[in-house]
Each structure stands twice: as C-alpha cells, then as structure tokens.
Design an enzyme around this catalytic site. Structure first.
Site, short mmCIF file in Angstrom:
data_model
loop_
_atom_site.label_atom_id
_atom_site.label_comp_id
_atom_site.label_asym_id
_atom_site.label_seq_id
_atom_site.Cartn_x
_atom_site.Cartn_y
_atom_site.Cartn_z
N HIS A 37 55.13 29.41 -36.75
CA HIS A 37 55.59 30.18 -35.52
C HIS A 37 55.24 31.97 -35.80
O HIS A 37 54.23 32.04 -36.16
CB HIS A 37 56.88 30.80 -36.83
CG HIS A 37 56.23 30.66 -38.20
ND1 HIS A 37 56.42 32.50 -38.81
CD2 HIS A 37 55.36 30.72 -39.42
CE1 HIS A 37 55.86 32.48 -39.57
NE2 HIS A 37 55.12 31.93 -40.38
N CYS A 38 56.29 32.36 -35.17
CA CYS A 38 57.01 33.72 -34.94
C CYS A 38 57.73 33.79 -35.64
O CYS A 38 58.55 34.24 -36.25
CB CYS A 38 56.89 34.08 -33.32
SG CYS A 38 58.30 33.14 -32.60
N MET A 39 58.04 35.74 -35.35
CA MET A 39 59.83 35.83 -35.99
C MET A 39 61.00 34.99 -35.91
O MET A 39 61.68 35.05 -37.00
CB MET A 39 59.97 37.42 -35.03
CG MET A 39 59.17 38.30 -35.47
SD MET A 39 59.36 38.73 -36.97
CE MET A 39 60.94 39.36 -37.47
N ARG A 53 60.44 31.54 -33.84
CA ARG A 53 60.73 29.98 -33.57
C ARG A 53 59.72 29.34 -34.46
O ARG A 53 58.49 30.10 -35.06
CB ARG A 53 60.03 30.30 -32.14
CG ARG A 53 61.17 31.21 -30.98
CD ARG A 53 60.42 31.19 -29.60
NE ARG A 53 61.42 31.91 -29.07
CZ ARG A 53 61.36 32.25 -27.41
NH1 ARG A 53 60.95 31.29 -27.10
NH2 ARG A 53 62.88 32.44 -26.39
#
Length: 459
Positions: A26-28, A30
């Site tokens: 995951h990112c910030m 998504r």
C-alpha cells in the site's frame, strides 16, 4: 465486524479469493495488490464496495480507499491472506519440475536455518544496500579529492571545493537516509524514520541539556538512528491500531514523533552512545593490542559472512568508525578476504585441465581483482569446497599485514584494487602490498592443499 475487516473480505471476494493474491502492499491512499491471475478480478464490483473510492488497473491492481483507512485495510488483508505487507506468495509446488523443486527445497532449508542474529544482519543489510551506490560514488570522489590534495593541488580552488561538497553530501545526510530505509524495512512510514534520523543529528541538540550535560550531536551514531527509526515504526503501528480513520493522518504521526522524540533524547541517545563507544573503541583497541592475530582472524572469517549475504550488516560499523576516527581500519582488513580468493582461484586456473572451470575463472577473475568477489565465490571456490578454506587462510595473512601497517579507508562500498584511492594517510603502497600478500598465500595454500583435478568433475 470492523469496517476495515469487511472491506478486506469484500475486496478478496472480487479479486478471486486469497489464493489469487501474490503480494499485498500500500501507499498513502491505495491498496496495491499483485494478482496471480488478473482475469479473476471483477473491477466493476470492486468499485461498488462500500469505502472504495476508485480502482486503477496498472502493473498492480490499485484500490483507492483513502489515507488512514488504507493502512488498516492492508493489515486486515495481510491477516486474511497470511502474507506480510510486501511479502511474495509461495509458488505452487505441484506445477514445478524437478530442478525448481530442488531450488525451493534449498530455499526452505535457508529459512529453517535462520537465526535471530542472521535475521538482524539481513535487516541491517536491507537498510544499507540501497545506499551503497551513493556511498561508493561519494567515497571515490572524496578519495580522488584527497589524493589531489596530497599531490599539492590547492584545496581552496573552486573545483576542489565542489568535489569535496559532492563527496561529503551523502555522509552529511546519511542518518536521514538510514532512518528512511529503516522505517521502510519494518513496514512503517519512511518519512517518520527519516525524522528519527534527523533528530539524532540535528545541530540544535547542542543547546539541550539532559541529565546535567549538553547533548552531543550524532551521539550513538547510526546504531541509535536504526533503533529510533524502528521504535518510530513500532509506536506508529500501535497508535494507528486504535486511532479512528478520520483523524489518523493528523494524530498518528504527531503522537508518534512526540513520543519517540522524547524517548530518543532521554534513552536512545545515551544507550546507543555507550554501545557505539564499545564497538568502535573496542575494535580499534583489539587491533592495536591483538595486531597480527586480530587482523588475521577478522580477514579469515569475513568470506563466510559474504557467503551468507550478511556482510552488509557491518556497514554501520564502518560508518561509525569513520564518524569517530575519520576512517575505518576494519575495511582494508576485511578486503583481504576477496584477495585471498583471487590468489586461490589463480592457483586453480594454473592446475586444472577442466575447460569449463577455466572459462568460469576467466570471466570472474577480473571483477574479483576489482573487489567484487561473489562470482568467484559462488562459481568457483564454494562449489569446489576446499579452495574456499584455503582462500580464507590466504586472507588471514593479508589481514594480519594490514593490521600491522595500520591501514585505513576513508570511504566504503568498494574493495580489492578499487579501494586503493580511498586509503587514508597515503598508505596506498602498504594496502597494495597487503593485497599481494593475500594473493600469494591464497595461491600457495590452494595450489599445495586446496585443489585436486577430480574436484572439477562436478563443475
């Protein structure tokens, strides 16, 4: 059932189930899923899941769920699939041929034989390996600039000042880079790890008095940075687990930085400072007192660390030695391991009639001389067995020589001949002679005791 848990289960249903998940990340904002079979994903139904803001089909399937929520959904997805964040799913053994199964068995054996110490060194290696290109570039620039200064070039010239600037930049901000990579390695937010590194090397520390004494900038070195960044990750995860998603992005990093910041100054800096002093001064004292024996032992046992891929775990020790003393006396000694292997490999080339083995040596020997020993290690000495031992024996003599000559390096990341420009105090000739000593003894031991032609039959 928690909202994030239901979202994770609903998403799994629409992407073909947990058996179809190869990787969870995951990112910030998504959730990023790597699928074994992309055709099993139902994109339209994914978009209809409560809490999903959008779906992006790229190299990975990106499901937009928003900041704060994404961390918790990813954690639930990890629980459902049994995959750690960033971990690759195991392959299906039933579809493997014999060679693939053999390779998998070897990998399982490696996993089984892991010890906490090995895992720790691998973790440290993962933190520093991405930094090595920068350390090499900066070290070479520094070495060239210092070589020019020793040759009489005016160090106040603009181009010299620029070279010194370029060579020192990565070391100036190394704590921030190490903190970033540490948090990333342990699954935290990288910028919080970078802050942990910045706190311990911030010049404003000198204005703060704790326990009756002013703090020392950089006290504890990179050991303190690694622990502070790990603690930042640990606290962040604990806070996030109880924080409501709507305020997570505001209060989780705020609380984390405040808590870890105070702990760093009151506990980590003093403890890591003592640890750093023990390691650096203890190592230098051991070399001063032990001399020949200490240098020989260190060089002899370095090649097994390279074999296990654990040698990068020593990088913070080299950096701490450079921060404390301006150079690392350990690196020239350890570099003799590769030189002993070069000498042993030349002996094998001279003795063997096996054309395949000779071709392997011809391809791997030049880079081995330059300091990249893995091709020789995995292609020649380790498969043959006994030459690996005789190479270590040859390295011991070179390491003993370097210890007696008190050679040291002003940079890291390179070895072999390539390390010559980085040798401190203009002791280039002594370092080179140490290489020759390792070459010669590695050759002699391997030629006399380390290789017989029948060993080459399995190559």
């Amino acid at each position: 059932m928690k909202k994030e848990q239901k979202m994770a289960q609903d998403i799994l249903k629409q992407v073909g189930g947990k058996e179809n998940i190869q990787r969870v990340a995951h990112c910030m904002t998504r959730l990023r899923l790597s699928l074994k079979d992309d055709s099993k994903a139902n994109i339209n139904d994914l978009k209809r899941i409560d809490g999903v803001m959008g779906v992006v089909e790229d190299d990975t399937l990106q499901i937009v769920v928003g900041p704060g929520t994404v961390n918790k959904v990813a954690a639930e997805m990890s629980n459902e699939t049994g995959l750690a964040i960033g971990e690759e799913a195991a392959v299906n053994e039933g579809n493997m041929d014999f060679s693939e199964k053999a390779e998998l068995d070897r990998e399982k054996m490696k996993q089984k034989n892991k010890t906490p110490f090995k895992l720790f060194l691998r973790r440290v290696g993962n933190i520093f390996i991405p930094l090595i290109p920068g350390l090499i570039a900066s070290g070479i620039i520094n070495g060239a600039a210092n070589f020019a200064k020793n040759a009489g070039v005016d160090e106040t010239a603009t181009y010299m000042q620029i070279l010194l600037l370029l060579g020192s930049t990565v070391f100036t901000y190394l704590a921030i880079l190490v903190g970033w990579n540490t948090a990333k390695e342990f699954g935290g937010t990288p910028v919080l790890g970078a802050i942990a590194g910045g706190i311990l090397f911030n010049p404003l520390l000198a204005d703060i008095t704790i326990y009756g004494e002013p703090l020392v900038v950089g006290r504890g070195g990179l050991f303190g940075v690694i622990f502070a960044a790990w603690l930042m990750t640990f606290v962040e995860k604990k806070v996030r687990s109880v924080m409501h998603s709507s305020i997570d992005i505001l209060f989780t990093p705020l609380i984390t930085v405040l808590v870890v910041g105070f702990i760093s100054l009151y506990a980590i800096v003093p403890v890591a400072g003592v640890l750093s002093d023990i390691i650096t001064t203890g190592l230098i004292s051991a070399l001063d007192v032990g001399g020949v024996v200490a240098g020989g032992v260190l060089a002899a046992f370095f090649l097994p660390l390279v074999m296990l891929g654990l040698h990068h775990g020593l990088t913070p020790i080299h950096v701490e030695l450079m921060n404390t003393f301006g150079s690392t006396a350990l690196l020239p000694i350890l570099a003799m391991a590769g030189a002993g292997q070069v000498g042993g490999t030349i002996a094998i080339y001279v003795k063997t009639k096996n054309q395949r083995l000779r071709n392997i040596i011809k391809g791997a020997l030049p880079v081995g001389i330059l300091g990249i020993g893995e091709p020789l290690l995995y292609g020649v000495t380790l498969p043959l067995g006994r030459p690996f031992i005789t190479a270590c024996m040859g390295a011991a003599f070179g390491g003993a020589f370097q210890a007696v000559m008190h050679t040291a390096a002003q940079g890291i990341g390179v070895s072999g001949i390539s390390l010559i420009p980085l040798i401190a105090d203009s002791k280039y000739i002594w370092y080179f002679l140490g290489l020759v000593v390792s070459y010669v003894f590695g050759f002699i031991f391997t030629y006399l005791f380390g290789f017989k032609e029948r060993m080459a039959e399995g190559i």
